[in-house]
Design an enzyme around this catalytic site. Structure first.
Site, short mmCIF file in Angstrom:
data_model
loop_
_atom_site.label_atom_id
_atom_site.label_comp_id
_atom_site.label_asym_id
_atom_site.label_seq_id
_atom_site.Cartn_x
_atom_site.Cartn_y
_atom_site.Cartn_z
N ARG A 162 0.85 -1.20 0.00
CA ARG A 162 0.00 0.00 0.00
C ARG A 162 0.88 1.24 0.00
O ARG A 162 1.84 1.34 0.77
CB ARG A 162 -0.93 0.00 1.21
CG ARG A 162 -1.87 -1.20 1.21
CD ARG A 162 -2.87 -1.18 2.33
NE ARG A 162 -3.67 -2.41 2.31
CZ ARG A 162 -4.62 -2.70 3.18
NH1 ARG A 162 -4.91 -1.85 4.16
NH2 ARG A 162 -5.29 -3.83 3.09
N ARG A 177 1.97 1.08 10.20
CA ARG A 177 1.55 1.48 8.86
C ARG A 177 2.75 1.36 7.91
O ARG A 177 3.55 2.28 7.78
CB ARG A 177 1.01 2.91 8.88
CG ARG A 177 0.18 3.28 7.65
CD ARG A 177 -0.40 4.68 7.80
NE ARG A 177 -1.33 4.77 8.91
CZ ARG A 177 -2.62 4.49 8.83
NH1 ARG A 177 -3.14 4.11 7.69
NH2 ARG A 177 -3.41 4.58 9.89
N GLU A 249 -6.98 -1.15 15.10
CA GLU A 249 -7.59 -2.11 14.17
C GLU A 249 -6.60 -3.18 13.77
O GLU A 249 -5.45 -2.89 13.41
CB GLU A 249 -8.09 -1.38 12.93
CG GLU A 249 -8.73 -2.30 11.90
CD GLU A 249 -8.93 -1.64 10.54
OE1 GLU A 249 -9.01 -2.37 9.54
OE2 GLU A 249 -8.99 -0.39 10.51
N SER A 252 -10.75 -6.16 9.60
CA SER A 252 -12.00 -5.55 9.16
C SER A 252 -12.74 -6.59 8.34
O SER A 252 -12.21 -7.08 7.33
CB SER A 252 -11.72 -4.29 8.33
OG SER A 252 -12.91 -3.62 7.99
N ARG A 291 0.63 -6.56 12.57
CA ARG A 291 -0.01 -5.96 13.75
C ARG A 291 -0.21 -6.99 14.85
O ARG A 291 -0.14 -6.67 16.04
CB ARG A 291 -1.32 -5.29 13.37
CG ARG A 291 -1.12 -4.07 12.48
CD ARG A 291 -2.34 -3.20 12.37
NE ARG A 291 -2.06 -2.00 11.57
CZ ARG A 291 -2.86 -0.97 11.43
NH1 ARG A 291 -4.04 -0.98 12.04
NH2 ARG A 291 -2.52 0.07 10.70
#
Length: 328
Positions: A162, A177, A249, A252, A291
């Site tokens: 990403r 991130r 988070e 999801s 994570r």
């Protein structure tokens, strides 16, 4: 956890994991895959991590989120195409222009314009996947599936890429991130009336990972304004990170209804009937491995700085029960 080497090798938002931490991350991914395949009936897949325009469009990454993706160019094909354009134009020009100075100016301008067209030609580019949802969901693209075959449930552990466009200044330090990270993805293709039930089942699968790792977490039902455009209902799983003193988070899980199916022309049909209908697609992280690694490191850290290995991971670490501080 070597951030300096990551910057040297690739730049900001990259990390090199060494030795026992690298093994712990691998153990997390293997544990998640085994859980989803043996207890929740997902089929393990290994999809391409480079996809074409049609695949990125099918799940909604293109055109809206093109800036969030990394694009690659098939250099040899581009070079061959530009050479062909150059040769064709040169051959045409020699019969039209006698003044070579004018000819070279025209050639330079025309080939430059064509270069931009070629670089943006879908035939010569691929997109690095931001999540395995993209290739796994597109396995249903342009198909009419016998409803007796459904549900399709796929899982994959892949690297994800990403660009983090628009994330300047957010989580610039650490592993929260990154431009590249590993993730176990869950994808379901189901008949329309089964998607609500499947969504709860998928969320339970992701929650089970956190329960087995004995990590504190909460499940949040998102409001419409916080959901992605493709989703009709989304749960976020948030894990407790003591180092940040907050929940973050880690998964999801979304029911996308027929939104993606319409873009992909993915349909199903009851055996013996002519009428078809669009399938429903669902996707979720089961989980983001990087994570999860952070969550284990922070929640299992001991007073001496060592990290205890969760019981669920010990079969995957060769008997390793504790990660010692560097130098021990």
């Amino acid at each position: 956890m070597d951030f300096a080497s990551g910057v040297k090798l690739a730049g900001a938002r990259f990390t090199v994991l060494r030795s026992q931490l690298a093994r712990l991350e691998r153990a997390l991914g293997q544990f998640m895959l085994d859980l989803h395949t043996t207890e929740f009936g997902y089929t393990e897949m290994q999809p391409p991590m480079l996809v074409n325009d049609a695949t990125a469009f099918g799940t909604g990454q293109l055109p809206k989120f093109g800036d969030d993706l990394f694009r690659t160019i098939n250099y040899s094909s581009v070079r061959d195409e530009l050479t062909r354009i150059h040769d064709d134009f040169t051959q045409q020009g020699k019969t039209i222009l006698s003044d070579m100075d004018d000819w070279f100016k025209v050639l330079e301008r025309e080939v430059f314009l064509k270069s931009n067209e070629v670089l943006n030609d879908p035939r010569f580019r691929y997109w690095l996947i931001p999540t395995a949802e993209v290739p796994l969901t597109n396995l249903a693209r342009d198909l009419i599936i016998d409803e007796a075959e459904l549900p399709w449930r796929f899982t994959a552990l892949t690297a994800c890429f990403r660009s983090e466009a628009g994330a300047a200044g957010r989580d610039t330090r650490g592993m929260i991130r990154q431009h590249q990270f590993n993730k176990v993805e869950l994808v379901s293709i189901v008949a329309p009336e089964k998607s609500v039930e499947e969504h709860e089942r998928m969320t339970e699968a992701a929650e089970t990972v956190l329960k087995r790792l004995e990590l504190p977490f909460r499940t949040m039902l998102l409001c419409a304004g916080d959901m992605g455009g493709a989703a009709r209902k989304t749960y976020d799983l948030e894990v407790w990170l003591p180092g940040q003193d907050q929940y973050r988070e880690i998964s999801s899980c979304s029911n996308c209804g027929d939104w993606q199916a319409r873009r992909m022309n993915a349909r199903c049909r009851v055996p013996g009937e002519k009428q078809t209908r669009f399938v429903h697609t669902l996707n979720g992280s089961g989980l983001a491995v990087g994570r999860a690694l952070i969550a284990v490191m922070e929640n299992y850290q001991n007073e001496d700085g060592s990290i205890s290995v969760p019981d669920a991971l010990r079969p995957y670490t060769g008997g390793l029960t504790k990660i010692e501080k560097a130098g021990k």
